[in-house]
Design a protein around this motif. Structure first.
Motif, mmCIF file in Angstrom:
data_model
loop_
_atom_site.group_PDB
_atom_site.id
_atom_site.type_symbol
_atom_site.label_atom_id
_atom_site.label_comp_id
_atom_site.label_asym_id
_atom_site.label_seq_id
_atom_site.Cartn_x
_atom_site.Cartn_y
_atom_site.Cartn_z
ATOM 1 N N LEU A 151 -5.657 -8.597 5.858
ATOM 2 C CA LEU A 151 -6.694 -8.558 5.045
ATOM 3 C C LEU A 151 -7.832 -9.598 5.350
ATOM 4 N N ALA A 183 -15.312 -1.057 -0.004
ATOM 5 C CA ALA A 183 -14.292 -1.380 -1.053
ATOM 6 C C ALA A 183 -13.267 -0.522 -1.382
ATOM 7 N N PRO A 184 -13.453 0.864 -1.210
ATOM 8 C CA PRO A 184 -12.310 1.799 -1.433
ATOM 9 C C PRO A 184 -11.332 1.643 -0.235
ATOM 10 N N PHE A 226 -10.794 -1.029 1.704
ATOM 11 C CA PHE A 226 -10.110 -2.202 1.457
ATOM 12 C C PHE A 226 -8.749 -2.108 0.321
ATOM 13 N N ILE A 227 -9.042 -1.301 -0.629
ATOM 14 C CA ILE A 227 -7.877 -0.989 -1.605
ATOM 15 C C ILE A 227 -6.744 -0.226 -0.852
ATOM 16 N N TRP A 228 -7.518 0.752 -0.056
ATOM 17 C CA TRP A 228 -6.389 1.647 0.680
ATOM 18 C C TRP A 228 -5.520 0.788 2.035
ATOM 19 N N VAL A 239 -4.740 -2.415 1.501
ATOM 20 C CA VAL A 239 -3.869 -3.042 0.510
ATOM 21 C C VAL A 239 -2.708 -2.386 0.231
ATOM 22 N N ARG A 240 -2.826 -1.175 -0.219
ATOM 23 C CA ARG A 240 -1.953 -0.291 -0.478
ATOM 24 C C ARG A 240 -0.894 0.195 0.689
ATOM 25 N N LYS A 244 1.210 -2.731 2.050
ATOM 26 C CA LYS A 244 2.126 -3.278 1.107
ATOM 27 C C LYS A 244 2.222 -4.822 1.224
#
Length: 348
Positions: free
Chosen positions: A102, A333-334, A336-338, A340-341, A344
């Motif tokens: 990240l 932004a999206p 970044f979320i992907w 992170v998921r 894990k």
């Protein structure tokens, strides 16, 4: 003591081995796409130009309005390439140094530190000189990076990816609030830096590019020089030291290069987020983790992304423009979320 045999290579070392022709192919493809987007950047805008006007403008002939538009767009095209490449390169370096998926100049608060330093210098000391602003931005970026790392290292487990991300997010929010507190009572400063805060390349000028380009080049060369060392860091500190790598020195040098890149880029274009996060991830999927290829391809990818975002921002809101910082945020932004998921991320 365990002996490493050639028949059973360390997984991290084995993962560095990728087909050179494949990597060369991606390098050529990236450079080709960069050239295409550079041409599109000077050709498209409020007033589109014909091929003849494009050639005339590139040759310096400003006899027509369209050719003059081409000449006017050339600085912003060059600046977008420089800033995009620098931010992506800084992000790749930070991810390697911290071994944190990240890590990114925006998420870790480095960009906010640079922005706060520039705004404070302008508001309190009247520093408008490009060299002064760039120096302040680099110092602010360095201070924020050190602070976030120290805060993220507190507690059990040291500087885990999640703790660094949380420390960076909190620091970014706090520094952004300080920037707003400085700007709100000062209408003159607010009007000067209102668009700079968003992040953009629309106000590019050749004289400012001439100031920042050598600094960005130095920062890039510093990061490139640590490519082999970053490969060793990927094996873990103990194994890297066992292979003869000076772990602390490699981290310090690469981090210094990243801070210079981020600070100088932020000083000239404002805080543009997510470029340093998404580009290294995408390039790593294509060519693997070998930083001898990852770093140059990340630089190309960052330039491609920022050029594309600038072109999109000019075309979708004609005759107005959407600043490139807004476009990259909508893209990043999206993703970044992907990320992170996918990674894990959790406490260790």
């Amino acid at each position: 003591m365990t002996t490493l045999h050639a028949s059973a290579p360390v997984p991290a070392l084995a993962s560095l081995r990728r087909s050179v022709p494949v990597r060369v192919a991606w390098l050529i493809a990236g450079l080709g796409l960069l050239v295409v987007l550079a041409v599109a950047s000077v050709a498209f805008g409020v007033a589109d130009v014909s091929p003849a006007d494009l050639v005339a403008g590139l040759s310096g002939d400003a006899s027509s309005i369209e050719a003059a538009a081409v000449i006017k767009r050339m600085p912003r095209t060059v600046l977008a390439i420089l800033v995009g490449a620098s931010l992506a390169l800084a992000g790749a370096s930070m991810q390697a140094v911290t071994r944190n998926p990240l890590a990114d100049p925006g998420i870790l608060g480095v960009m906010s530190g640079a922005a706060l330093a520039v705004v404070a210098g302008l508001a309190f000391f009247g520093i408008v000189d490009p060299y002064g602003q760039m120096g302040l931005a680099i110092l602010g970026a360095a201070g924020a990076a050190i602070f976030v790392y120290l805060v993220g290292s507190l507690g059990r487990g040291g500087a885990t990816p999640l703790k660094l991300a949380l420390a960076g997010a909190a620091t970014s929010a706090a520094l952004a609030s300080l920037v707003s507190a400085i700007l709100l009572p000062r209408v003159d400063v607010m009007s000067t830096f209102r668009f700079w805060q968003i992040g953009g390349v629309g106000g590019a000028e050749w004289d400012r590019i001439a100031v920042v380009a050598p600094v960005l080049l130095i920062g890039a060369l510093v990061v490139f020089a640590t490519a082999r060392g970053l490969n060793s860091l990927a094996l873990g500190d103990d194994l890297a030291a066992g292979l003869g790598e000076h772990v602390a020195r490699t981290r310090l040098i690469s981090s210094a290069g990243a801070v210079v890149l981020c600070g100088a880029a932020t000083a000239v274009a404002g805080p543009i987020a997510f470029v340093g996060l998404v580009i290294p991830h995408g390039v790593r999927m294509l060519v693997g983790p070998d930083h001898r290829w990852l770093l140059p391809l990340s630089a190309i990818g960052g330039a491609v992304l920022l050029l594309a975002a600038d072109i999109v921002g000019r075309l979708v809101a004609k005759p107005e423009e959407i600043e490139v910082g807004i476009v990259t945020a909508l893209i990043g932004a999206p993703l970044f979320i992907w990320i992170v998921r996918r990674q894990k991320v959790r406490e260790l």
